[in-house]
Design a protein around this motif. Structure first.
Motif, PDB file in Angstrom:
ATOM      1  N   SER A 354       0.829  -1.209   0.000  1.00  0.00           N
ATOM      2  CA  SER A 354       0.000   0.000   0.000  1.00  0.00           C
ATOM      3  C   SER A 354       0.859   1.252   0.000  1.00  0.00           C
ATOM      4  O   SER A 354       1.983   1.259   0.513  1.00  0.00           O
ATOM      5  CB  SER A 354      -0.896  -0.001   1.243  1.00  0.00           C
ATOM      6  N   VAL A 356       0.037   3.772   1.797  1.00  0.00           N
ATOM      7  CA  VAL A 356      -0.472   4.432   2.993  1.00  0.00           C
ATOM      8  C   VAL A 356       0.559   5.397   3.590  1.00  0.00           C
ATOM      9  O   VAL A 356       1.770   5.160   3.528  1.00  0.00           O
ATOM     10  CB  VAL A 356      -0.880   3.375   4.046  1.00  0.00           C
ATOM     11  N   ARG A 358       1.562   7.295   7.196  1.00  0.00           N
ATOM     12  CA  ARG A 358       1.334   7.054   8.615  1.00  0.00           C
ATOM     13  C   ARG A 358       2.017   8.109   9.472  1.00  0.00           C
ATOM     14  O   ARG A 358       3.130   8.553   9.153  1.00  0.00           O
ATOM     15  CB  ARG A 358       1.851   5.659   8.996  1.00  0.00           C
ATOM     16  N   ASN A 370      -3.409   6.912  10.264  1.00  0.00           N
ATOM     17  CA  ASN A 370      -2.960   6.429   8.963  1.00  0.00           C
ATOM     18  C   ASN A 370      -3.930   6.916   7.895  1.00  0.00           C
ATOM     19  O   ASN A 370      -5.143   6.867   8.077  1.00  0.00           O
ATOM     20  CB  ASN A 370      -2.831   4.911   8.920  1.00  0.00           C
ATOM     21  N   ASP A 372      -4.891   6.333   4.026  1.00  0.00           N
ATOM     22  CA  ASP A 372      -4.796   5.495   2.830  1.00  0.00           C
ATOM     23  C   ASP A 372      -5.733   6.116   1.802  1.00  0.00           C
ATOM     24  O   ASP A 372      -6.947   6.217   2.030  1.00  0.00           O
ATOM     25  CB  ASP A 372      -5.222   4.074   3.188  1.00  0.00           C
ATOM     26  N   SER A 373      -5.196   6.559   0.671  1.00  0.00           N
ATOM     27  CA  SER A 373      -6.006   7.307  -0.298  1.00  0.00           C
ATOM     28  C   SER A 373      -7.169   6.491  -0.847  1.00  0.00           C
ATOM     29  O   SER A 373      -8.137   7.068  -1.360  1.00  0.00           O
ATOM     30  CB  SER A 373      -5.128   7.795  -1.456  1.00  0.00           C
ATOM     31  N   TYR A 388      -3.827  -2.574   4.979  1.00  0.00           N
ATOM     32  CA  TYR A 388      -4.079  -1.399   4.153  1.00  0.00           C
ATOM     33  C   TYR A 388      -4.419  -1.837   2.719  1.00  0.00           C
ATOM     34  O   TYR A 388      -4.311  -3.011   2.368  1.00  0.00           O
ATOM     35  CB  TYR A 388      -2.859  -0.482   4.145  1.00  0.00           C
ATOM     36  N   THR A 389      -4.816  -0.882   1.890  1.00  0.00           N
ATOM     37  CA  THR A 389      -5.288  -1.190   0.540  1.00  0.00           C
ATOM     38  C   THR A 389      -4.146  -1.557  -0.393  1.00  0.00           C
ATOM     39  O   THR A 389      -3.074  -0.939  -0.376  1.00  0.00           O
ATOM     40  CB  THR A 389      -6.037   0.028  -0.038  1.00  0.00           C
ATOM     41  N   SER A 392      -2.317   1.132  -3.356  1.00  0.00           N
ATOM     42  CA  SER A 392      -2.912   2.469  -3.404  1.00  0.00           C
ATOM     43  C   SER A 392      -1.840   3.527  -3.658  1.00  0.00           C
ATOM     44  O   SER A 392      -0.653   3.309  -3.377  1.00  0.00           O
ATOM     45  CB  SER A 392      -3.656   2.771  -2.108  1.00  0.00           C
ATOM     46  N   ASN A 394       0.898   6.315  -3.616  1.00  0.00           N
ATOM     47  CA  ASN A 394       1.872   6.589  -2.566  1.00  0.00           C
ATOM     48  C   ASN A 394       2.417   8.005  -2.693  1.00  0.00           C
ATOM     49  O   ASN A 394       2.126   8.713  -3.666  1.00  0.00           O
ATOM     50  CB  ASN A 394       3.019   5.573  -2.636  1.00  0.00           C
ATOM     51  N   GLU A 428      -9.043   6.444  -5.283  1.00  0.00           N
ATOM     52  CA  GLU A 428      -7.659   6.478  -5.752  1.00  0.00           C
ATOM     53  C   GLU A 428      -7.504   7.458  -6.909  1.00  0.00           C
ATOM     54  O   GLU A 428      -6.502   8.180  -6.999  1.00  0.00           O
ATOM     55  CB  GLU A 428      -7.219   5.074  -6.179  1.00  0.00           C
TER      56      GLU A 428
END
Length: 775
Positions: A354, A356, A358, A370, A372-373, A388-389, A392, A394, A428
């Motif tokens: 991911s 993500v 943080r 955190n 995560d888009s 997390y996804t 996704s 970064n 996203e």
């Protein structure tokens, strides 16, 4: 005459065959016509006809007219169009020339040669002007950093790369001399990936410099002498699956006590020291996905942070392939948190870690939030057992922050794979290739501004945003200046994300592979360095033959201007994914409200390859070459648009420096930057306008320092005019951003890391080089 006949025959046949094919692609007819002329000359030469000089003179005259019509009075395009033919014509000057046509030929050849050489004296591709020299804001925000220090990658979290030091001025900069050199011992090894690069900008805290190396050593040096105080080796193993092996910098948490830490001389390796309780802390990201907290005095790990001074950044990742996720840029420390983002390998696997972002408590290492888009509203710390996804978007570059507003500004990348958009969710899509502002205390989104819709070109927002308070016709505004790969410089209100200088939506080329789509429009900023679309007359090469081959390739590729979609045919991407701007960002003088930048222009080729093709054994590790896109129906081949001789197919210049007045958004000056000194067998300091990567630093003395380009020099520029006032020879490539500080004697120092860049091919090394004024 015989040699002339042989060479003319070979060149003419090549041009005739290639020129005929080029015409079939709707390209220039010149090469076919030139080939026919040369074949006729070869026939005359073999016959020892008296007409050979007359016909060749006519050919040279027509070629010179065509070359000027295509290129204007510009030495490099003209030299490569005419140079081979003039050199070939020397063979007709070797014999006594009483035969008919001798005088006409000699005169024609001489006039064209002299005229061509004279074009070297004609200045081209430069815009001359002078930036504002008056102070507009006499008390700007430059960050809570002592004047003599450098506390963050961009000096402060504002990312301005501006120092208030002014000992070094245009009047005395010529007296700069090297004062010390330190060699870290960390060099590119045989097991390292191609993109092993030395991109670090040191911090200066107290009287010590702190910098990281490509393999994640943290080095503490005495700021006066460059003497080693201590070294912490993170013991990062080589991993062929990484796309990059680099570290751009470390981050600093000032002590709660307010007492600036003083680095001590530690003989043993710092990684062998027992962890201690830390007041101040340095944060070192590693390429094996850890975050370390170290004591600035000794290099010992901070026992109060995480697991005895380190965090495992692969926690809660949906996939944990070795080498697929790591941080190349320093984390951001502000308002009690350390915010960590990371780089996810491009185009390796649709099922990747991911992207993500943080935030951890800067003292304890406890996860605070955190973001995560793919799930932008779920910022509470992730629950145990959740992940997390997948893949996704970064943020691999450097973030900025406004502590007063409580916002962090993150330049966002794309979801892998870059060239295949069918895997992306609406969330996203919204946050990819943008700048997003998050609240530092919660991670909640304050605003987002996107710079490409449905990015299919790897146009990640690559550069640290710059925070500056601008004087505009609407009054003073809190601004955010964001350079992009596509050549735009967006100037936004950092409270709201709304543009200060206009943004427009412009029609974009359409048509993709089945299952994907393109956005009908793409954004553009009123402040930009976007190049004109490439045409056949822009093609270049050392000889007319490789120019012709470049034209054939241009016409064989899909190209409808900027944002031409990727294709199985192969698409030209210009600007390429190297970008007009990259992680080096820009530097801003907050008092004079002017900007120094380094725009670059290199085209790339992107080609989608169906997995059914014979690809076994061809896959490449790295950004360029054939990337697998495991799990997707297409691999992607990425490469620079080069001639058969390995030089760019587009004619120079490829690199500039430019100055912008941020009160008006106007470019005031722009000059070719860099020479071929270190890229050719002979050390020729020819100012061609070369590409590079790295960033600039502005000082209150009116000087900008920057290395970056592919010759091994650190340069000092006059900020007002962009003229080079001084240059210092570096022992290796300077693909890093310099910094400046005062030593304990009150002397202004300038430091540049020089270790080279794997994919640029610059000289590899492990040097830290310091300069100061010598009286």
């Amino acid at each position: 005459m015989f040699l002339f006949a042989v060479f003319t025959l070979m060149i003419g046949a090549t041009l005739a065959v290639g020129g005929g094919y080029l015409i079939s692609l709707h390209g220039s007819p010149y090469y076919l016509i030139a080939g026919i002329f040369l074949l006729y000359n070869a026939w005359l030469a073999f016959k020892k006809s008296a007409k050979v000089r007359q016909i060749y003179a006519i050919f040279l005259i027509l070629t010179a007219i065509w070359a000027v019509w295509e290129s204007g009075i510009d030495w490099w395009p003209l030299a490569t169009r005419l140079g081979l033919f003039l050199a070939l014509g020397v063979l007709l000057l070797r014999r006594p020339n009483p035969v008919s046509g001798g005088w006409f030929y000699t005169t024609s050849w001489t006039i064209i040669t002299v005229a061509l050489l004279a074009t070297m004296l004609v200045p081209t591709h430069n815009l001359n002007g002078q930036l504002n020299t008056k102070v507009i804001n006499d008390s700007p925000r430059i960050g809570a950093v002592p004047d003599d220090s450098w506390y963050a990658y961009g000096r402060s979290n504002l990312g301005q790369r501006y120092s208030p030091l002014k000992q070094i001025t245009p009047a005395n900069v010529s007296s700069l001399e090297q004062t010390w050199v330190y060699e870290t011992g960390d060099k590119k090894g045989p097991k390292d990936v191609g993109e092993t690069t030395y991109e670090a900008t040191p911090l200066k805290i107290g009287n010590a410099l702190y910098l990281c190396t490509p393999h994640n050593w943290l080095v503490a040096l005495n700021a006066d002498s460059g003497k080693k105080m201590w070294v912490y080796n993170a013991k990062v193993a080589a991993d062929s699956q990484r796309q990059h092996q680099t570290c751009r910098g470390v981050s600093y948490l000032p002590p709660a006590s307010g007492q600036v830490p003083m680095a001590q001389l530690v003989v043993q390796p710092a990684e062998q020291l027992q962890p201690i309780q830390c007041d101040a802390q340095l944060f070192l990201p590693t390429s094996d996905a850890r975050l370390l907290a170290l004591d600035p005095a000794t290099g010992a790990r901070c026992d109060n942070f995480g697991n005895h001074g380190q965090l495992d950044l692969t926690q809660h990742m949906p996939f944990k392939q070795s080498g697929y996720y790591y941080s190349t840029s320093p984390p951001l420390v502000a308002n009690g948190v350390v915010v960590v983002a990371g780089s996810v390998n491009d185009n390796y696997d649709i099922n990747s870690p991911s992207g993500v972002i943080r935030a951890y408590d800067a003292k304890s290492g406890q996860l605070v939030w955190n973001w995560d888009s793919a799930h932008p509203n779920d910022t509470q710390p992730i629950a145990k057992g959740n992940t997390y996804t997948v893949s996704s978007p970064n943020s691999w570059s450097v973030a900025s922050a406004d502590p007063a507003l409580g916002l962090i500004y993150l330049p966002m990348g794309n979801r892998t794979p870059d060239q295949l958009g069918m895997y992306r969710t609406p969330a996203e899509e919204k946050y990819a290739t943008s700048v997003v502002a998050l609240h530092l205390d919660t991670g909640k989104v304050a605003w987002v501004q996107q710079f490409i819709h449905h990015d299919l070109w790897d146009m990640d927002t690559p550069a640290q945003p710059v925070l500056v308070d601008l004087s505009t016709v609407q009054g003073k505004q809190p601004a955010l200046v964001v350079p992009t790969k596509q050549g735009d410089i967006y100037v936004l209100n950092r409270k709201t994300g709304k543009p200060i200088f206009p943004m427009t939506e412009n029609p974009a080329p359409q048509g993709t592979i089945k299952g994907d789509y393109t956005s009908p429009t793409q954004p553009s900023s009123a402040v930009n360095f976007k190049p004109a679309p490439l045409t056949g007359s822009d093609m270049w090469g050392a000889t007319p033959i490789d120019q012709m081959i470049c034209r054939i390739e241009l016409h064989s590729l899909r190209y409808q201007g900027q944002y031409t979609p990727p294709s199985k045919q192969g698409s030209l991407v210009y600007p390429g994914n190297f970008g007009v701007f990259n992680w080096g960002s820009v530097a801003v003088d907050p008092k004079r409200q002017v900007l120094f930048s380094m725009p670059l222009y290199l085209a790339f080729i992107s080609k989608l390859k169906a997995k059914g093709e014979a690809l076994l054994g061809q896959m490449n590790v790295g950004e360029h070459g054939l990337n697998a896109n495991a799990g997707a129906p297409y691999a992607v081949e990425l490469k620079p648009f080069l001639s058969p001789l390995g030089v760019p197919c587009q004619q120079p210049p490829w690199g500039y420096v430019a100055g912008v007045d941020l009160t008006t958004g106007k470019t005031i000056w722009q000059h070719k930057n860099g020479t071929i000194r270190d890229m050719t067998p002979l050390p020729l300091p020819i100012k061609l306008g070369m590409p590079g990567i790295g960033g600039p630093v502005i000082t209150a003395g009116g000087i900008t320092f920057m290395a970056a380009t592919v010759d091994n020099y650190l340069r000092a520029y006059d900020l007002s005019t962009g003229q080079v006032l001084w240059r210092g020879r570096l022992p290796a490539g300077g693909q890093a951003t310099p910094m400046t500080y005062l030593n304990s004697h009150g002397e202004q120092m300038v430091v540049q890391v020089a270790g080279g860049h794997g994919s640029l091919g610059t000289t590899i090394g492990d040097y830290v080089v310091a300069y100061k004024l010598m009286k």
